[in-house]
Design an enzyme around this catalytic site. Structure first.
Site, mmCIF file in Angstrom:
data_model
loop_
_atom_site.group_PDB
_atom_site.id
_atom_site.type_symbol
_atom_site.label_atom_id
_atom_site.label_comp_id
_atom_site.label_asym_id
_atom_site.label_seq_id
_atom_site.Cartn_x
_atom_site.Cartn_y
_atom_site.Cartn_z
ATOM 1 C CG ASN A 1 12.563 7.303 -73.639
ATOM 2 O OD1 ASN A 1 13.544 7.783 -73.656
ATOM 3 N ND2 ASN A 1 10.953 7.775 -72.211
ATOM 4 C CB CYS B 1 16.478 10.596 -64.983
ATOM 5 S SG CYS B 1 16.490 12.007 -66.040
ATOM 6 C CB ILE C 1 18.048 -4.067 -65.081
ATOM 7 C CG1 ILE C 1 19.218 -4.514 -64.552
ATOM 8 C CG2 ILE C 1 18.060 -3.008 -65.889
ATOM 9 C CD1 ILE C 1 20.327 -5.139 -65.354
HETATM 10 N N1 EPU Z 1 10.950 -2.427 -63.288
HETATM 11 C C1 EPU Z 1 10.974 -3.189 -62.111
HETATM 12 N N2 EPU Z 1 12.187 -4.092 -62.458
HETATM 13 C C2 EPU Z 1 12.545 -4.134 -63.901
HETATM 14 C C3 EPU Z 1 12.275 -2.636 -65.071
HETATM 15 C C4 EPU Z 1 11.399 -1.840 -64.376
HETATM 16 O O1 EPU Z 1 10.891 -3.159 -61.452
HETATM 17 O O2 EPU Z 1 13.374 -4.627 -64.020
HETATM 18 C C5 EPU Z 1 9.673 -1.007 -62.117
HETATM 19 C C6 EPU Z 1 10.334 0.039 -62.079
HETATM 20 O O3 EPU Z 1 11.367 0.218 -61.079
HETATM 21 C C7 EPU Z 1 9.115 1.305 -62.650
HETATM 22 C C8 EPU Z 1 8.490 0.362 -64.013
HETATM 23 O O4 EPU Z 1 9.010 -1.085 -63.180
HETATM 24 O O5 EPU Z 1 8.524 1.367 -61.049
HETATM 25 C C9 EPU Z 1 8.039 0.435 -65.288
HETATM 26 O O6 EPU Z 1 9.736 0.747 -65.348
HETATM 27 P P1 EPU Z 1 10.369 0.582 -67.004
HETATM 28 O O7 EPU Z 1 11.023 -0.312 -66.891
HETATM 29 O O8 EPU Z 1 8.866 0.724 -67.402
HETATM 30 O O9 EPU Z 1 11.014 2.025 -66.892
HETATM 31 P P2 EPU Z 1 12.511 2.740 -67.947
HETATM 32 O O10 EPU Z 1 12.310 1.334 -69.350
HETATM 33 O O11 EPU Z 1 13.691 2.102 -66.922
HETATM 34 C C10 EPU Z 1 11.492 3.872 -69.889
HETATM 35 C C11 EPU Z 1 11.816 5.519 -70.271
HETATM 36 C C12 EPU Z 1 11.155 6.462 -69.312
HETATM 37 C C13 EPU Z 1 9.542 6.670 -68.981
HETATM 38 C C14 EPU Z 1 9.874 5.504 -68.383
HETATM 39 C C15 EPU Z 1 8.374 4.517 -67.861
HETATM 40 C C16 EPU Z 1 13.575 4.981 -71.754
HETATM 41 C C17 EPU Z 1 15.246 5.413 -72.265
HETATM 42 N N3 EPU Z 1 13.055 5.150 -70.940
HETATM 43 O O12 EPU Z 1 12.339 3.284 -68.648
HETATM 44 O O13 EPU Z 1 11.775 7.702 -69.989
HETATM 45 O O14 EPU Z 1 9.699 7.379 -67.551
HETATM 46 O O15 EPU Z 1 9.622 3.530 -69.747
HETATM 47 O O16 EPU Z 1 6.918 4.882 -69.368
HETATM 48 O O17 EPU Z 1 12.698 4.357 -72.136
HETATM 49 C C18 EPU Z 1 12.548 9.740 -70.097
HETATM 50 O O18 EPU Z 1 12.040 9.776 -70.929
HETATM 51 O O19 EPU Z 1 12.270 11.182 -68.343
HETATM 52 C C19 EPU Z 1 12.255 8.478 -69.248
HETATM 53 C C20 EPU Z 1 12.604 8.318 -68.219
#
Ligand code: EPU
Length: 408
Positions: free
Chosen positions: A23, A115, A122
């Site tokens: 990540n 996943c 987003i």
């Molecule tokens: N969220 C929103 N709107 C957005 C963005 C996020 O509502 O525009 C919400 C999400 O639905 C969630 C929370 O905010 O409830 C946190 O999401 P975040 O954006 O932090 O997650 P992400 O960037 O999509 C990354 C990792 C994930 C990890 C999460 C939390 C990557 C590619 N993915 O996801 O990793 O679980 O941060 O730490 O960096 C994994 O490696 O298995 C994995 C899923």
């Protein structure tokens, strides 16, 4: 579909070496498109990263990936139109939006995949881009960004988001105004990206969850070594605490303090130096509440669920709504688990071998761990989901004595 056969119930013994963080690598590979050249060391060869490398080279940049080092030369980077179909398959492809808008007036990309672990919108990314002065058009299957005039703004995230924080920071690389971001994510991967942004000339000050950023007109080339993956470290620590005597090389200790505390609470014997050795001991009840960093990582919740099958436990999942899908598969092994909304109550269970299906990356690995624990032969299908984030996991497990192999 790829499947594996696991003949479990055997003690594990040996050394596992941790690869670079998935990540952190995904955004930093996208960031490598902004300067003329970049060199990134310790890039893990998991499937998500390999897909990202293919996407980046499809844009015209010269990319060489050898012995975990990635060399990127952008002399021929031609387009911000990401046509490569692989962009749909990985979540991290959204970082191309923030990175490429520094180079092109228009960026077009497929809506990101990743996943299936609950709602993954987003909207935080899009809202912030628009505030900064980037026009965003969202179609059914893709997203188009159009560069406008930067506005001097302050952005407050509704809740901390790893992806939105990094993407917005990327989009501000060349912004001359000072922008203040509040309620940002401070996950270790974000901190690592900030380190690289500073190397290329961006000025950043961070206090708690508030960040001040001022961009740069001249973007410097960078060299960076990716930190060890904290989730891979936590996964093999959990496995060691269940099944054996494992030495972990190049562990990420610093970002796993809370995880190590939980392992100790569970009753494992653990020695921490530049490597970690971990032995199973008495299994105790543990409770996990997932939260943004520095809280317990959601990415290790499913993994720790397997420990609870030996010692009881409770999980409260606060980040992703659907991260209990893999628990239904664990039930096929006889796991005594009750899920109520975002709460899972896990009881010491009499386990039996079974054929199960991976639901997602971390959930898939939790099924492998359960199968390793259970005497007899289990089959795990759809392991390509595990390959997304655990490089070479079958061979790594074989090396410590696991009876595990691909069957097709
Ligand atoms: N969220 C929103 N709107 C957005 C963005 C996020 O509502 O525009 C919400 C999400 O639905 C969630 C929370 O905010 O409830 C946190 O999401 P975040 O954006 O932090 O997650 P992400 O960037 O999509 C990354 C990792 C994930 C990890 C999460 C939390 C990557 C590619 N993915 O996801 O990793 O679980 O941060 O730490 O960096 C994994 O490696 O298995 C994995 C899923």
């Amino acid at each position: 579909m790829k499947s594996i056969k696991v003949n479990g119930g055997k003690k594990l013994n040996g050394t596992i070496r941790i690869d670079g963080s998935k990540n952190s690598s995904l955004p930093i590979i996208c960031l490598a498109l902004v300067p003329d050249k970049a060199v990134i060391n310790n890039v893990p060869n998991n499937e998500d990263v390999l897909k990202m490398i293919k996407i980046v080279s499809s844009l015209g940049s010269k990319v060489e990936y050898k012995d975990n080092t990635l060399y990127v030369d952008n002399e021929n980077l031609k387009t911000g139109d990401v046509k490569n179909e692989l962009a749909k398959e990985i979540r991290g492809s959204y970082y191309l939006m923030g990175a490429l808008i520094n180079k092109f007036n228009e960026v077009k990309i497929a809506s990101p995949g990743g996943c299936i672990i609950g709602k993954r919108p987003i909207n935080f990314h899009v809202d912030a881009f628009q505030k900064i002065g980037i026009e965003v058009i969202e179609n059914e299957n893709d997203i188009i960004l159009k560069k406008g005039k930067f506005k001097k703004v302050q952005i407050n995230f509704e809740k901390p988001s790893v992806g939105a924080t990094i993407n917005v920071l990327f989009s501000l690389i060349k912004n001359d105004f000072e922008t203040i971001l509040t309620n940002i994510s401070i996950e270790p991967e974000v901190i690592e990206v900030i380190e690289v942004l500073k190397k290329i000339g961006v000025k950043i000050e961070l206090i708690n969850r508030t960040l001040k950023i001022k961009g740069t007109k001249i973007v410097k080339d960078f060299k960076h070594t990716i930190n060890s993956d904290r989730i891979e470290t936590g996964t093999y620590l959990a496995l060691g605490s269940l099944l054996g005597n494992i030495k972990i090389e190049r562990p990420n200790i610093i970002d796993n303090i809370l995880v190590i505390d939980k392992i100790m609470e569970y009753g494992a014997e653990i020695n921490i130096g530049s490597t970690i050795t971990i032995k199973e001991n008495e299994f105790k009840h543990i409770k996990i509440i997932t939260e943004e960093y520095p809280g317990f990582p959601t990415d290790l919740q499913q993994i720790f669920s397997v420990l609870m099958l030996k010692g009881n436990g409770t999980i409260v999942e606060n980040i992703f709504s659907n991260r209990f899908n893999s628990h239904l598969e664990l039930q096929k092994f006889g796991a005594n688990i009750e899920v109520i909304n975002n709460l899972a109550l896990i009881n010491k269970s009499e386990l039996r071998p079974a054929e199960v299906n991976c639901t997602d990356l971390r959930g898939g690995m939790s099924l492998v761990m359960a199968a390793l624990l259970i005497e007899g032969e289990s089959v795990i299908n759809k392991v390509e989901l595990i390959e997304r984030g655990y490089p070479d996991f079958v061979n790594k497990l074989k090396k410590i004595g696991a009876d595990i192999e691909y069957i097709n």
